[in-house]
Design an enzyme around this catalytic site. Structure first.
Site, mmCIF file in Angstrom:
data_model
loop_
_atom_site.group_PDB
_atom_site.id
_atom_site.type_symbol
_atom_site.label_atom_id
_atom_site.label_comp_id
_atom_site.label_asym_id
_atom_site.label_seq_id
_atom_site.Cartn_x
_atom_site.Cartn_y
_atom_site.Cartn_z
ATOM 1 N N GLU A 126 0.805 -1.282 0.099
ATOM 2 C CA GLU A 126 -0.091 0.070 0.018
ATOM 3 C C GLU A 126 0.903 1.116 0.003
ATOM 4 O O GLU A 126 0.479 2.487 -0.225
ATOM 5 C CB GLU A 126 -1.023 0.182 1.181
ATOM 6 C CG GLU A 126 -2.276 -0.781 1.043
ATOM 7 C CD GLU A 126 -2.548 -1.345 -0.443
ATOM 8 O OE1 GLU A 126 -2.101 -2.431 -0.652
ATOM 9 O OE2 GLU A 126 -3.251 -0.759 -0.802
ATOM 10 N N ARG A 164 21.273 4.500 -21.259
ATOM 11 C CA ARG A 164 21.728 4.891 -22.366
ATOM 12 C C ARG A 164 21.844 6.293 -22.870
ATOM 13 O O ARG A 164 22.610 6.312 -23.993
ATOM 14 C CB ARG A 164 20.253 4.429 -23.648
ATOM 15 C CG ARG A 164 18.996 5.032 -22.999
ATOM 16 C CD ARG A 164 17.939 4.463 -23.827
ATOM 17 N NE ARG A 164 17.940 4.527 -25.361
ATOM 18 C CZ ARG A 164 17.869 5.666 -25.983
ATOM 19 N NH1 ARG A 164 17.468 6.796 -25.471
ATOM 20 N NH2 ARG A 164 18.088 5.640 -27.318
ATOM 21 N N ASP A 179 16.232 10.679 -30.848
ATOM 22 C CA ASP A 179 15.295 9.839 -30.036
ATOM 23 C C ASP A 179 13.790 10.580 -30.244
ATOM 24 O O ASP A 179 13.874 11.848 -30.301
ATOM 25 C CB ASP A 179 15.348 9.922 -28.853
ATOM 26 C CG ASP A 179 16.331 8.890 -28.309
ATOM 27 O OD1 ASP A 179 16.869 8.086 -29.161
ATOM 28 O OD2 ASP A 179 16.791 8.971 -27.125
#
Ligand code: ADE
Length: 241
Positions: A126, A164, A179
């Site tokens: 939780e 990366r 990208d």
């Protein structure tokens, strides 16, 4: 700033990470000494005889909450202190949770440029005792508006997106410059050989060697894709949608 980055992952399921950091760019970055990744079992920092890491929530309610003591002990061991305002420069302690700030490419870039020690705390059940957030956590991060059963998959996402981007991680043959998101748009479509496959042809413009035309086509396609799938990413020069 970062010659090499140390990433420590705190989890109650260390086996979850077996092998995931041993492939592709992350593996290469580890072998090249660009990044060191250590996975730690929170239970090893539990001092009581039952090695308890969680307990019932004060005030009642369902589920269990991760206890503060083992997490404080782990951070004291890994960072040397349990006061986020006094951490060494370049140290970030991240809590993965659905309550966190949505993680974006710009955050990955920030970590890859500024951090040299990243500790990721994988939340569970939780929740995590809020005193961890108050005293230890520099960044509470969510990877999206959905609830995972724990922060482990989110930690993998965050590690991959940062590693990366580290200088040298992608090697010389590729780069993160094109990208998706790096220019605020999604990436354009890509094709490779054969030029015709089951009757489906690669767009002519990509075959003609005219680089100015190719760049124009790629930008147009990226814009079309972004407008269709993520119109929220497109803003005018005033930052309006
Ligand atoms: N833990 C559970 N859900 C999560 C999410 N969406 N992002 C990060 N950590 C989480």
């Amino acid at each position: 700033m970062n010659q090499s980055v140390i990433i420590d992952v705190l989890t109650i399921f260390p086996e979850f990470f077996d092998a995931v950091f041993d492939f592709g760019i992350i593996r290469r970055a580890k072998l090249a000494g660009i990044v060191e990744i250590n996975v730690h079992d929170i239970r090893e920092y539990a001092m009581d005889k039952h090695r308890m890491v969680d307990d019932r929530p004060f005030g009642g309610g369902d589920g269990m909450v991760l206890k503060p003591e083992p997490i404080f002990a782990a951070i004291e061991n890994l960072v040397g202190m349990s006061d986020r305002d006094a951490y060494p420069q370049g140290t970030r302690v991240v809590l993965l949770s659905p309550q966190g700030k949505p993680f974006q490419q710009a955050d990955a870039v920030g970590f890859s440029e500024e951090a040299n020690h990243i500790v990721l705390i994988c939340g569970r059940y939780e929740g995590v005792d809020e005193r961890v957030n108050d005293a230890l956590v520099t960044d509470e991060i969510s990877i999206g508006d959905y609830v995972l059963s724990g922060g482990e998959p989110a930690a993998i996402v965050v590690v991959d997106s940062i590693v990366r981007l580290l200088p040298e991680a992608l090697g010389s043959e590729t780069s993160a410059v094109n990208d998706s998101f790096s220019n605020g748009l999604l990436d354009c479509p890509h094709y490779t050989r054969p030029a015709e496959f089951r009757g489906m042809k690669v767009p002519e413009v990509l075959l003609n060697g005219n680089h100015a035309q190719i760049e124009k086509w790629r930008f147009k396609k990226a814009l079309e894709k972004t407008e269709a799938v993520r119109p929220d990413l497109i803003t005018n020069e005033n930052g309006e949608r």
